[in-house]
Design an enzyme around this catalytic site. Structure first.
Site, PDB file in Angstrom:
ATOM      1  N   GLU A 277       2.849  24.222  72.742  1.00  0.00           N
ATOM      2  CA  GLU A 277       3.160  22.771  72.132  1.00  0.00           C
ATOM      3  C   GLU A 277       2.832  21.687  71.656  1.00  0.00           C
ATOM      4  O   GLU A 277       3.202  21.148  70.254  1.00  0.00           O
ATOM      5  CB  GLU A 277       3.649  21.934  73.498  1.00  0.00           C
ATOM      6  CG  GLU A 277       5.361  22.935  73.955  1.00  0.00           C
ATOM      7  CD  GLU A 277       6.299  23.619  73.005  1.00  0.00           C
ATOM      8  OE1 GLU A 277       6.761  23.178  72.168  1.00  0.00           O
ATOM      9  OE2 GLU A 277       6.594  25.065  72.973  1.00  0.00           O
ATOM     10  N   TRP A 280       2.656  22.577  68.314  1.00  0.00           N
ATOM     11  CA  TRP A 280       2.844  22.818  67.362  1.00  0.00           C
ATOM     12  C   TRP A 280       3.134  21.270  66.464  1.00  0.00           C
ATOM     13  O   TRP A 280       3.727  21.471  65.196  1.00  0.00           O
ATOM     14  CB  TRP A 280       4.095  22.928  68.068  1.00  0.00           C
ATOM     15  CG  TRP A 280       5.945  23.596  67.994  1.00  0.00           C
ATOM     16  CD1 TRP A 280       5.352  25.288  69.040  1.00  0.00           C
ATOM     17  CD2 TRP A 280       5.954  24.565  66.940  1.00  0.00           C
ATOM     18  NE1 TRP A 280       5.831  26.093  68.959  1.00  0.00           N
ATOM     19  CE2 TRP A 280       6.180  25.800  67.579  1.00  0.00           C
ATOM     20  CE3 TRP A 280       6.002  24.158  66.174  1.00  0.00           C
ATOM     21  CZ2 TRP A 280       7.062  26.784  67.200  1.00  0.00           C
ATOM     22  CZ3 TRP A 280       7.256  24.851  64.629  1.00  0.00           C
ATOM     23  CH2 TRP A 280       7.608  26.971  65.458  1.00  0.00           C
ATOM     24  N   TRP A 309      26.818  19.297  52.228  1.00  0.00           N
ATOM     25  CA  TRP A 309      26.376  18.715  53.690  1.00  0.00           C
ATOM     26  C   TRP A 309      27.913  17.688  53.102  1.00  0.00           C
ATOM     27  O   TRP A 309      27.746  17.300  51.962  1.00  0.00           O
ATOM     28  CB  TRP A 309      25.435  17.830  53.336  1.00  0.00           C
ATOM     29  CG  TRP A 309      23.728  19.085  53.754  1.00  0.00           C
ATOM     30  CD1 TRP A 309      23.075  19.036  52.364  1.00  0.00           C
ATOM     31  CD2 TRP A 309      23.431  19.804  54.038  1.00  0.00           C
ATOM     32  NE1 TRP A 309      21.669  20.267  53.039  1.00  0.00           N
ATOM     33  CE2 TRP A 309      22.611  20.271  54.002  1.00  0.00           C
ATOM     34  CE3 TRP A 309      24.239  20.360  55.862  1.00  0.00           C
ATOM     35  CZ2 TRP A 309      21.945  21.962  55.001  1.00  0.00           C
ATOM     36  CZ3 TRP A 309      23.335  21.188  56.392  1.00  0.00           C
ATOM     37  CH2 TRP A 309      22.014  21.562  55.987  1.00  0.00           C
ATOM     38  N   ASN A 344      13.870  18.222  74.863  1.00  0.00           N
ATOM     39  CA  ASN A 344      13.229  18.601  73.606  1.00  0.00           C
ATOM     40  C   ASN A 344      14.672  19.977  74.091  1.00  0.00           C
ATOM     41  O   ASN A 344      15.497  19.739  72.754  1.00  0.00           O
ATOM     42  CB  ASN A 344      12.454  19.718  74.560  1.00  0.00           C
ATOM     43  CG  ASN A 344      12.253  20.333  72.604  1.00  0.00           C
ATOM     44  OD1 ASN A 344      11.705  19.886  72.224  1.00  0.00           O
ATOM     45  ND2 ASN A 344      11.991  22.036  73.136  1.00  0.00           N
ATOM     46  N   TRP A 362      21.406  17.045  57.395  1.00  0.00           N
ATOM     47  CA  TRP A 362      20.664  16.482  58.899  1.00  0.00           C
ATOM     48  C   TRP A 362      19.854  15.754  58.528  1.00  0.00           C
ATOM     49  O   TRP A 362      19.309  14.967  59.682  1.00  0.00           O
ATOM     50  CB  TRP A 362      19.745  17.770  58.580  1.00  0.00           C
ATOM     51  CG  TRP A 362      18.610  18.069  57.673  1.00  0.00           C
ATOM     52  CD1 TRP A 362      18.826  18.928  56.805  1.00  0.00           C
ATOM     53  CD2 TRP A 362      17.787  17.565  57.042  1.00  0.00           C
ATOM     54  NE1 TRP A 362      18.273  18.871  55.341  1.00  0.00           N
ATOM     55  CE2 TRP A 362      16.919  18.394  55.542  1.00  0.00           C
ATOM     56  CE3 TRP A 362      16.729  16.832  57.671  1.00  0.00           C
ATOM     57  CZ2 TRP A 362      16.224  18.073  54.967  1.00  0.00           C
ATOM     58  CZ3 TRP A 362      15.628  16.513  56.702  1.00  0.00           C
ATOM     59  CH2 TRP A 362      15.321  16.436  55.833  1.00  0.00           C
ATOM     60  N   TRP A 385      14.134  18.812  63.212  1.00  0.00           N
ATOM     61  CA  TRP A 385      14.828  18.323  62.624  1.00  0.00           C
ATOM     62  C   TRP A 385      15.217  19.462  61.600  1.00  0.00           C
ATOM     63  O   TRP A 385      16.094  20.137  60.969  1.00  0.00           O
ATOM     64  CB  TRP A 385      15.468  16.931  61.813  1.00  0.00           C
ATOM     65  CG  TRP A 385      16.507  16.347  62.364  1.00  0.00           C
ATOM     66  CD1 TRP A 385      15.730  15.985  63.460  1.00  0.00           C
ATOM     67  CD2 TRP A 385      17.623  16.626  63.749  1.00  0.00           C
ATOM     68  NE1 TRP A 385      16.676  14.869  64.329  1.00  0.00           N
ATOM     69  CE2 TRP A 385      17.828  15.151  64.189  1.00  0.00           C
ATOM     70  CE3 TRP A 385      18.873  16.931  62.743  1.00  0.00           C
ATOM     71  CZ2 TRP A 385      19.308  14.940  64.687  1.00  0.00           C
ATOM     72  CZ3 TRP A 385      20.110  17.139  63.107  1.00  0.00           C
ATOM     73  CH2 TRP A 385      20.626  15.897  64.271  1.00  0.00           C
TER      74      TRP A 385
HETATM   75  C1  LIG Z   1      15.535  17.803  66.504  1.00  0.00           C
HETATM   76  C2  LIG Z   1      13.965  17.347  67.284  1.00  0.00           C
HETATM   77  C3  LIG Z   1      13.675  16.154  67.043  1.00  0.00           C
HETATM   78  C4  LIG Z   1      11.962  15.604  67.291  1.00  0.00           C
HETATM   79  N1  LIG Z   1      11.286  14.368  67.114  1.00  0.00           N
HETATM   80  C5  LIG Z   1      10.262  14.485  67.805  1.00  0.00           C
HETATM   81  C6  LIG Z   1       9.845  13.393  67.553  1.00  0.00           C
HETATM   82  O1  LIG Z   1       9.949  12.273  66.880  1.00  0.00           O
HETATM   83  N2  LIG Z   1       8.604  12.516  68.515  1.00  0.00           N
HETATM   84  C7  LIG Z   1       8.290  13.755  68.993  1.00  0.00           C
HETATM   85  O2  LIG Z   1       6.916  13.317  69.458  1.00  0.00           O
HETATM   86  N3  LIG Z   1       8.597  15.177  69.423  1.00  0.00           N
HETATM   87  C8  LIG Z   1      10.086  15.515  68.570  1.00  0.00           C
HETATM   88  N4  LIG Z   1      10.666  16.354  68.395  1.00  0.00           N
HETATM   89  C9  LIG Z   1       9.638  17.355  69.763  1.00  0.00           C
HETATM   90  C10 LIG Z   1       9.980  17.399  71.664  1.00  0.00           C
HETATM   91  O3  LIG Z   1      11.201  17.390  71.473  1.00  0.00           O
HETATM   92  C11 LIG Z   1       9.384  16.523  71.967  1.00  0.00           C
HETATM   93  O4  LIG Z   1       8.220  16.309  71.295  1.00  0.00           O
HETATM   94  C12 LIG Z   1       9.318  16.536  73.520  1.00  0.00           C
HETATM   95  O5  LIG Z   1      10.511  17.242  73.664  1.00  0.00           O
HETATM   96  C13 LIG Z   1       8.293  15.297  73.709  1.00  0.00           C
HETATM   97  O6  LIG Z   1       8.821  15.043  75.581  1.00  0.00           O
HETATM   98  P1  LIG Z   1       7.356  15.455  76.600  1.00  0.00           P
HETATM   99  O7  LIG Z   1       6.552  14.690  76.543  1.00  0.00           O
HETATM  100  O8  LIG Z   1       8.328  15.594  77.806  1.00  0.00           O
HETATM  101  O9  LIG Z   1       7.009  17.226  75.939  1.00  0.00           O
HETATM  102  P2  LIG Z   1       5.778  18.346  76.258  1.00  0.00           P
HETATM  103  O10 LIG Z   1       7.222  19.215  76.634  1.00  0.00           O
HETATM  104  O11 LIG Z   1       5.144  18.027  77.853  1.00  0.00           O
HETATM  105  O12 LIG Z   1       5.239  18.224  75.272  1.00  0.00           O
HETATM  106  C14 LIG Z   1       4.071  18.118  75.621  1.00  0.00           C
HETATM  107  C15 LIG Z   1       3.654  17.507  74.416  1.00  0.00           C
HETATM  108  O13 LIG Z   1       3.747  18.683  73.025  1.00  0.00           O
HETATM  109  C16 LIG Z   1       4.647  18.111  71.836  1.00  0.00           C
HETATM  110  N5  LIG Z   1       5.489  18.656  71.867  1.00  0.00           N
HETATM  111  C17 LIG Z   1       6.126  18.935  72.509  1.00  0.00           C
HETATM  112  N6  LIG Z   1       7.450  19.860  71.615  1.00  0.00           N
HETATM  113  C18 LIG Z   1       6.998  19.760  70.455  1.00  0.00           C
HETATM  114  C19 LIG Z   1       7.615  20.061  68.838  1.00  0.00           C
HETATM  115  N7  LIG Z   1       8.760  20.548  68.888  1.00  0.00           N
HETATM  116  N8  LIG Z   1       7.535  20.317  68.534  1.00  0.00           N
HETATM  117  C20 LIG Z   1       6.735  19.429  67.882  1.00  0.00           C
HETATM  118  N9  LIG Z   1       5.594  18.851  69.150  1.00  0.00           N
HETATM  119  C21 LIG Z   1       6.132  18.764  69.939  1.00  0.00           C
HETATM  120  C22 LIG Z   1       4.268  16.071  71.704  1.00  0.00           C
HETATM  121  O14 LIG Z   1       3.505  15.941  71.639  1.00  0.00           O
HETATM  122  C23 LIG Z   1       4.598  16.485  74.044  1.00  0.00           C
HETATM  123  O15 LIG Z   1       4.660  15.160  74.280  1.00  0.00           O
HETATM  124  C24 LIG Z   1      11.950  16.964  68.515  1.00  0.00           C
HETATM  125  C25 LIG Z   1      12.240  17.811  68.630  1.00  0.00           C
HETATM  126  C26 LIG Z   1      13.501  18.049  67.747  1.00  0.00           C
HETATM  127  C27 LIG Z   1      14.142  19.255  68.309  1.00  0.00           C
END
Ligand SMILES: Cc1cc2nc3c(=O)[nH]c(=O)nc-3n(C[C@H](O)[C@H](O)[C@H](O)COP(=O)(O)OP(=O)(O)OC[C@H]3O[C@@H](n4cnc5c(N)ncnc54)[C@H](O)[C@@H]3O)c2cc1C
Length: 468
Positions: A277, A280, A309, A344, A362, A385
């Site tokens: 993640e 990612w 859209w 997420n 979107w 998105w």
């Molecule tokens: C539509 C959509 C919008 C999102 N908008 C954002 C946003 O504005 N800011 C954001 O930080 N994340 C975003 N995410 C990714 C993800 O949902 C969040 O990073 C995550 O839910 C944060 O929770 P956590 O810190 O507990 O993550 P954990 O699951 O603990 O992951 C650790 C870290 O990895 C990174 N990460 C995790 N998943 C992703 C991912 N899919 N893409 C990119 N980085 C990721 C984040 O920095 C996160 O804090 C988005 C995902 C979707 C589907």
């Protein structure tokens, strides 16, 4: 010894901060914060995110003061003021050099280039570093030197480079002198109360480190199984810290690696998945650096900009308010509206509901998320998105449409998360909580705003027609 100005932005930490560390090795450091609340508001940033940043600036200012580093806090209206403001700040402290860590989006890069030009034209040197991602944008390339646009090969290459280089977060700089007074952000600032959301998200580097330690000790090993269940504390909730830079990607990776026998993959499944993640996050930032048009409202797959859209304000508002009549979607939206953060799994479900079932543009959903998220990060939000809407790089295929009821059955089978977020459904059993309409409705909770099957078929027909 010459004076060095360090300009802090999305790197609000003393640990693993290359600009700060390098400056401190060869000069007397003075810290600079340029707060541009008007510009942030124009960029659609959430008040909760701005407040989190302001609290984190205060926390950093105190940590710097303990190291003998004085800070200046300047309030600028917009990015266009930055060259003049940074130049004046550098001249006021007779700095010979200004250091910063680069930001990735196009507006920020243009601002930084203009600042660098103004400084060098006045005889002040500039030194720029990279600290937002684990590996800097542009450094993970295919053998022919071109950029990746698919995650799996990007990740493979990313891991091989990182293993070769090692993950080595930098220590804090040594003290520059006796303790000084810390500067404090004015409150309120441009109408934003800096304590907004502080109960959920206190902010600051020390909180980030404590949270990282707790997560890696208690939850990361089970991350692969728990991360999809929104009623569990199965994820790190470190995203606001990573977005504001109170914590770095490398600090996360080092902590994970230490618990994973030194590995970035091929170790404990939960830890490997969490590391993925973080990669990612790098991937989306590298994509943004490579394709600046993404920051201009354009789809990665340019042809999808031609899709017809939907722009219905009424439908958008029901989605925003968590009043769609589909409990799993509404629970996610209400979590976002209440706390500034959304799990997420729910981000994917709510985004797909908007872009697939409602076929709303979107970009409307992207902007709304940004206006509410405490962890709003342009690259991750845009990437998420465009993945959900099937317009992005390595996105979900257009015909894959999450059914919000099936998603709830898989990831919230007892309806615990739904009941927690939707007070109207707090007295329901599992089946009523997930499909209240099947039981004649519950209180004043709304009826479903669409027929899921009809909406799905309509969207698939539009996509098929456009592709033909
Ligand atoms: C539509 C959509 C919008 C999102 N908008 C954002 C946003 O504005 N800011 C954001 O930080 N994340 C975003 N995410 C990714 C993800 O949902 C969040 O990073 C995550 O839910 C944060 O929770 P956590 O810190 O507990 O993550 P954990 O699951 O603990 O992951 C650790 C870290 O990895 C990174 N990460 C995790 N998943 C992703 C991912 N899919 N893409 C990119 N980085 C990721 C984040 O920095 C996160 O804090 C988005 C995902 C979707 C589907």
């Amino acid at each position: 010894m010459s004076n060095h100005l360090v300009w802090f932005r999305s790197d609000l930490r003393v640990l693993d901060n290359p600009a700060l560390s390098t400056a401190a090795k060869s000069g007397q450091v003075i810290g600079l914060f340029l707060l541009a609340p008007k510009q942030w508001q124009e960029h659609g940033l959430a008040a909760k995110k701005i407040a989190f940043v302001l609290r984190s600036v205060d926390a950093l200012s105190q940590r710097l003061a303990a190291l003998g580093i004085a800070t200046r806090i300047i309030v600028a209206d917009r990015f266009a003021d930055a060259p003049q403001q940074v130049l004046q700040a550098a001249q006021a402290v007779q700095a010979s050099k200004v250091f910063w860590n680069d930001e990735i989006a196009i507006d920020e890069q243009r601002r930084d280039n203009a600042v660098a030009q103004a400084l060098t034209a006045s005889g002040i040197a500039v030194e720029r570093h990279q600290a937002f991602t684990g590996l800097p944008p542009g450094s993970v390339c295919k053998p022919d030197g071109s950029a990746y646009s698919v995650f799996t090969p990007f990740k493979k290459r990313w891991i091989s480079i990182a293993m070769e280089q090692g993950i080595n977060p930098l220590p804090a700089p040594t003290a520059q002198g006796p303790v000084v007074d810390a500067a404090t952000v004015p409150d309120p600032l441009n109408g934003v109360d800096k304590f907004l959301g502080a109960d959920f998200w206190p902010g600051g580097e020390e909180r980030a480190l404590a949270q990282l330690t707790q997560f890696t000790a208690e939850a990361v090993a089970a991350y692969d199984t728990d991360r999809d269940l929104p009623n569990l504390a199965g994820t790190s909730k470190l995203s606001p810290h990573l977005a504001a830079g109170t914590l770095s990607a490398n600090q996360c990776l080092e902590a994970a690696q230490q618990n994973n026998d030194g590995k970035l993959s091929g170790g404990v499944s939960g830890i490997d998945t969490w590391i993925s993640e973080i990669i990612w996050r790098d991937f989306y930032n590298h994509i943004l650096a490579e394709h600046p048009r993404l920051a201009m409202g354009r789809a990665f797959k340019a042809e999808t900009d031609q899709l017809p859209w939907n722009h219905s304000q009424e439908q958008l508002q029901r989605w925003q308010q968590g009043e769609t009549g589909f409990p799993f979607v509404d629970a996610g939206m209400r979590q976002l509206n209440r706390t500034g953060w959304m799990h997420n799994r729910l981000r994917m479900v709510t985004a797909q509901f908007l872009a697939k079932h409602l076929f709303l543009d979107w970009r409307l959903g992207e902007a709304y998320f940004m206006s509410q998220l405490v962890d709003g990060d342009f690259a991750a939000n845009n990437g998420g998105w465009q993945w959900s809407a099937s317009t992005g790089t390595d996105a979900v295929p257009y015909f894959r449409i999450f059914n919000p009821v099936r998603q709830a059955e898989r990831f919230d089978p007892e309806g615990e998360f739904v009941r927690q977020m939707i007070p109207e459904l707090s007295d329901t059993n599992a089946k009523q909580a997930l499909e209240p309409w099947k039981f004649g409705g519950v209180g004043n909770y709304p009826e479903p705003m669409i027929d899921l099957r009809e909406a799905r078929d309509r969207t698939l027909a539009i996509w098929k027609h456009a592709r033909a």
